[in-house]
Write an enzyme that holds these catalytic residues in place. Structure first.
Site, PDB file in Angstrom:
ATOM      1  CE  LYS A 216       0.291   1.585   4.466  1.00 46.11           C
ATOM      2  NZ  LYS A 216       0.286   2.970   5.001  1.00 46.11           N
ATOM      3  CG  ASP A 269      -3.061   0.974   5.933  1.00 49.10           C
ATOM      4  OD1 ASP A 269      -3.140   2.205   6.089  1.00 49.10           O
ATOM      5  OD2 ASP A 269      -2.071   0.313   6.314  1.00 49.10           O
ATOM      6  CB  THR A 273      -2.057   5.112   2.543  1.00 48.61           C
ATOM      7  OG1 THR A 273      -2.203   4.409   3.775  1.00 48.61           O
ATOM      8  CG2 THR A 273      -0.625   5.576   2.418  1.00 48.61           C
TER       9      THR A 273
END
Length: 370
Positions: A216, A269, A273
């Site tokens: 990620k 996540d 992000t």
């Protein structure tokens, strides 16, 4: 008339014992926030940092003025730069240091940690060169410990200020823990950190959670680059979707589960992000996309950007095991192989046209290739 099926019994929570004493290794923003959360949950907390001046400032002010300014920490956190003091009597340990320093930190920790203490990785990445997950690195340096990971959509400041936050806590489950899951380290750690504002979910897919965390950050840099270069929301949505697919492919290849990527440590996540310049990785990408030179980003300050290193380790690992990860490869080539940003992303969009579902074996020449 046939009997109706019996109603499904509601899942009944069971009591389990939290870890009384939690050590947090790493006094950056996220380490400080986790120390605050553990203390608010009623644990005895020791916070270790390598910089004596930072530790002295925490003791003196009750805040972390360098990494988490303006956030008052709960009373009772023991801040120290002495590793032995931090780990003496610790029943569990959160490791919150950058992936590039993990081996070194583990070697410092090893003489001081009780073998019974589970270790929870709160950093994200894959070791450059070896291609090993961080849990493998810890297992080599500190054998015999139960090793897990905490990951999810978290900005340190928001968590420390008690904005409702949810994460995934993943540990491999021994057979005994499957019979009595409330005794597993993941369950006990969730109780050790859980509070009115902080909600951990429990997983047994450590590989999937680790892969999601490493990938990620790279995808967030890609989203930042495109944003900084002037592209808009359509572009970012496509990159996020492709990033999810790359996470799934790598997790599955390494023995993790694709469905883990649909949870907090994956989609959760990644979405956070890739959607805010509060993320160092996203902000880093935005600055590069605007044409700011690498040595001038963040006003020239030495800021750790995990995705910059992970772009190498993730791409190398994907090549080694035969997984195509074009978004991560694009970021790698821009950051580490001198490729042009706009040209590289144009090539990303001009790949052969394929089916969205893997069940269809289809590839067509892209019209942009002429």
């Amino acid at each position: 008339m046939p009997d109706q099926a019996a109603p499904r019994r509601a899942f009944q929570p069971v009591r389990a014992a939290p870890y009384a004493c939690v050590a947090v290794i790493g006094a950056g923003a996220w380490g400080t926030a986790l120390a605050a959360l553990a203390r608010q949950a009623g644990r005895e907390v020791r916070l270790w940092g390598r910089n004596g001046e930072d530790i002295a400032a925490i003791r003196r002010s009750g805040t972390n003025p360098r990494y988490l300014p303006g956030v008052d920490l709960p009373e009772g956190i023991t801040a120290t730069s002495d590793m032995g003091e931090a780990l003496a009597g610790a029943e569990s340990v959160l490791i919150v240091t950058p992936s590039v320093t993990l081996r070194e930190i583990c070697r410092q920790m090893a003489p001081h940690v009780a073998r019974s203490a589970p270790l929870v990785l709160c950093a994200k990445g894959i070791e450059t060169g070896s291609g090993k997950l961080l849990s493998e690195v810890v297992g080599e340096e500190m054998p015999g410990h139960q090793i897990g990971a905490l990951s999810g959509p978290t900005f340190a400041r928001e968590a420390a200020l008690n904005h409702p936050t949810a994460v995934t806590l993943a540990f491999p489950f021994a057979q005994a823990h499957r019979r009595e899951p409330h005794l597993a380290p993941a369950a006990r750690m969730a109780l050790s950190l859980g509070s009115a504002s902080f909600r951990p979910y429990i997983s047994d897919d450590l590989i999937g959670v680790e892969v999601a965390g490493a990938v990620k950050n790279v995808v967030a840099i890609a989203c930042g680059m495109m944003t900084g270069a002037g592209y808009a929301e359509n572009t970012r949505a496509a990159l996020i979707t492709w990033g999810i697919d790359e996470m799934k492919a790598l997790a599955e290849a390494l023995g993790g589960r694709r469905e883990t990527i649909a949870g907090l440590s994956g989609i959760g996540d990644l979405t956070l992000t890739c959607s805010s310049t509060t993320s160092r990785n996203m902000s880093f990408g935005v600055q590069l996309g605007r044409g700011i030179a690498r040595d001038a980003v963040f006003d020239g300050n030495p800021v750790v950007v995990e995705g910059e290193v992970n772009a190498i380790s993730v791409s190398d690992l994907a090549d080694r095991i035969g997984i195509e990860m074009p978004v991560c490869r694009a970021v790698h080539d821009i950051l580490h192989a001198g490729a042009g940003l706009r040209e590289t992303f144009a090539d990303l969009w001009a790949r052969p046209l394929t089916a969205e579902h893997r069940a269809l074996n289809l590839a067509l020449d892209h019209p942009a290739r002429g």
